[in-house]
Scaffold this motif. Structure first.
Motif, short mmCIF file in Angstrom:
data_model
loop_
_atom_site.label_atom_id
_atom_site.label_comp_id
_atom_site.label_asym_id
_atom_site.label_seq_id
_atom_site.Cartn_x
_atom_site.Cartn_y
_atom_site.Cartn_z
N GLU A 1 8.93 10.43 -1.39
CA GLU A 1 7.93 10.21 -0.35
C GLU A 1 7.47 8.75 -0.29
O GLU A 1 6.72 8.37 0.61
CB GLU A 1 6.71 11.11 -0.59
CG GLU A 1 6.98 12.59 -0.43
CD GLU A 1 7.70 13.19 -1.63
OE1 GLU A 1 7.76 12.50 -2.67
OE2 GLU A 1 8.23 14.32 -1.52
N LYS A 2 7.89 7.92 -1.23
CA LYS A 2 7.43 6.53 -1.27
C LYS A 2 8.61 5.56 -1.35
O LYS A 2 8.59 4.58 -2.09
CB LYS A 2 6.50 6.32 -2.46
CG LYS A 2 5.19 7.08 -2.38
CD LYS A 2 4.27 6.72 -3.52
CE LYS A 2 2.93 7.42 -3.41
NZ LYS A 2 2.00 7.06 -4.50
N TYR B 1 9.60 3.57 1.00
CA TYR B 1 9.20 2.30 1.62
C TYR B 1 8.52 1.41 0.57
O TYR B 1 8.84 0.22 0.44
CB TYR B 1 8.25 2.58 2.79
CG TYR B 1 7.78 1.33 3.50
CD1 TYR B 1 8.52 0.79 4.55
CD2 TYR B 1 6.60 0.71 3.12
CE1 TYR B 1 8.09 -0.36 5.20
CE2 TYR B 1 6.16 -0.44 3.76
CZ TYR B 1 6.91 -0.97 4.79
OH TYR B 1 6.49 -2.11 5.44
N GLU B 2 7.57 1.96 -0.19
CA GLU B 2 6.89 1.16 -1.21
C GLU B 2 7.86 0.72 -2.31
O GLU B 2 7.77 -0.39 -2.83
CB GLU B 2 5.75 1.97 -1.85
CG GLU B 2 4.56 2.21 -0.94
CD GLU B 2 4.78 3.40 0.00
OE1 GLU B 2 5.91 3.94 0.00
OE2 GLU B 2 3.84 3.76 0.74
N SER C 1 7.82 -3.17 -2.11
CA SER C 1 6.67 -3.63 -2.90
C SER C 1 7.07 -4.60 -4.01
O SER C 1 6.35 -5.57 -4.29
CB SER C 1 5.94 -2.43 -3.51
OG SER C 1 5.41 -1.61 -2.50
N SER D 1 3.31 4.14 -10.08
CA SER D 1 3.20 5.12 -9.00
C SER D 1 2.74 4.47 -7.69
O SER D 1 3.09 4.94 -6.59
CB SER D 1 2.24 6.24 -9.39
OG SER D 1 0.94 5.72 -9.63
N GLU D 2 2.00 3.40 -7.79
CA GLU D 2 1.57 2.69 -6.59
C GLU D 2 2.75 2.00 -5.88
O GLU D 2 2.68 1.73 -4.69
CB GLU D 2 0.51 1.66 -6.94
CG GLU D 2 -0.75 2.26 -7.57
CD GLU D 2 -1.74 1.18 -7.97
OE1 GLU D 2 -1.43 -0.01 -7.74
OE2 GLU D 2 -2.80 1.54 -8.52
N TYR D 3 3.80 1.71 -6.67
CA TYR D 3 4.96 1.03 -6.10
C TYR D 3 6.09 1.99 -5.77
O TYR D 3 7.20 1.55 -5.47
CB TYR D 3 5.47 -0.03 -7.08
CG TYR D 3 4.43 -1.05 -7.45
CD1 TYR D 3 3.76 -1.79 -6.46
CD2 TYR D 3 4.11 -1.31 -8.77
CE1 TYR D 3 2.81 -2.74 -6.80
CE2 TYR D 3 3.17 -2.25 -9.12
CZ TYR D 3 2.51 -2.96 -8.12
OH TYR D 3 1.57 -3.90 -8.45
N GLY D 4 5.83 3.29 -5.84
CA GLY D 4 6.82 4.27 -5.44
C GLY D 4 7.75 4.73 -6.55
O GLY D 4 8.80 5.32 -6.26
N GLN E 1 8.11 6.93 -10.31
CA GLN E 1 7.51 7.82 -11.29
C GLN E 1 8.19 7.62 -12.65
O GLN E 1 9.41 7.44 -12.71
CB GLN E 1 7.64 9.28 -10.84
CG GLN E 1 9.05 9.78 -10.67
CD GLN E 1 9.11 11.24 -10.32
OE1 GLN E 1 8.14 11.97 -10.53
NE2 GLN E 1 10.23 11.70 -9.77
#
Length: 280
Positions: free
Chosen positions: A79-80, A82-83, A87, A135-138, A140
């Motif tokens: 789901e991330k 893009y990040e 990022s 997690s902020e950068y996509g 885990q």
């Protein structure tokens, strides 16, 4: 004019498509089409689990330098995407920096022996720190493992010598305890043997005395005019002959010397002398 171009996207990957330098869409696995020259493939993002091994050199609380290897397993969050793509410029460099920060802040608070015992705690601290940030950068963080802790060779040799000395000390103590028990049991066995030997000798002597008493009584009753002294003289003479016979029949005996002459008279004279000495 736009020319459609086909792109094959591998399984567990997505392709980032940009239109005139701006992000446009993601192409999933399979056949994808981009409109050239306005659209282009900017890059691909893999959903496979990746592993990064980080070697950290630091010192412990007791000033021992060591090298720890931390293996970090991470994966892009679907789901991330893009990040994850836009990022960070270098994901592995970012993870390495966080591992350095955690390990070099935790290890100096522990002594060398405690480091080996706290591997799970250190790994959990690394995982929590990375999970919160990445997690902020996509990304885990699936797992963080401390796969190796390698002190200096001289330190390892010293630790082995200390352990060897402890085991040798324990072995010497156990050996001494075993010898102590052996000596105590041997002494107890010797004391018991002497006790039983004494009991046997006492019973033997009692049997001899009882036998002599019975012989004296029977001889006195059977031979009229025989006194107890005559019976004793006869018994002593008999024992003398038995003694000479036993000595002569022994295996190690080669020659037996016996007094010449009238042995019975000599023994009788000796008994008379002894009686006269008692009367005087």
């Amino acid at each position: 004019m736009c020319f459609p171009c086909c792109i094959c996207v591998s399984t567990s990957e997505v392709v980032v498509v940009e239109r005139l330098g701006k992000f446009d869409r993601m192409l999933p696995a399979g056949l994808g089409i981009v409109c050239c020259p306005f659209e282009q493939q900017a890059g691909a993002v893999s959903f496979r689990v990746q592993q990064l091994d980080v070697r950290v050199e630091t010192k412990t609380k007791d000033n021992v330098f060591l090298t720890a290897v931390v293996s970090v397993q991470y994966q892009v969050i679907r789901e991330k995407v893009y990040e994850a793509y836009y990022s960070l410029t270098n994901t592995q460099q970012q993870i390495t920096a966080h591992v350095y920060d955690v390990m070099r802040s935790q290890l100096p608070t522990l002594e060398l022996d405690a480091v080996f015992e706290a591997k799970e705690d250190l790994a959990m601290a690394v995982k929590n720190a990375l999970q919160q940030t990445m997690s902020e950068y996509g990304y885990q963080i699936l797992q963080a493992l401390i796969t190796d802790i390698d002190p200096d060779n001289r330190v390892k040799q010293a630790m082995n010598e200390i352990n060897s000395a402890k085991r040798l000390k324990f072995a010497v103590a156990e050996k001494a305890e075993g010898q102590k028990i052996l000596q105590v049991k041997s002494a107890e066995a010797e004391a018991e043997a002497k006790y039983l030997s004494g009991v046997g000798v006492a019973k033997q002597r009692k049997a001899i005395v009882d036998g002599l008493r019975t012989s004296i009584v029977d001889f006195s009753d059977g031979v009229k005019g025989a006194s107890s002294k005559d019976v004793m003289d006869l018994l002593l003479l008999t024992q003398y002959f038995d003694c000479v016979r036993d000595v002569g029949s022994a295996k190690h005996c080669k020659t037996t010397f016996v007094p010449s002459g009238n042995q019975g008279a000599d023994m009788r004279n000796s008994l008379l002398v002894a009686d006269a000495a008692k009367l005087s």
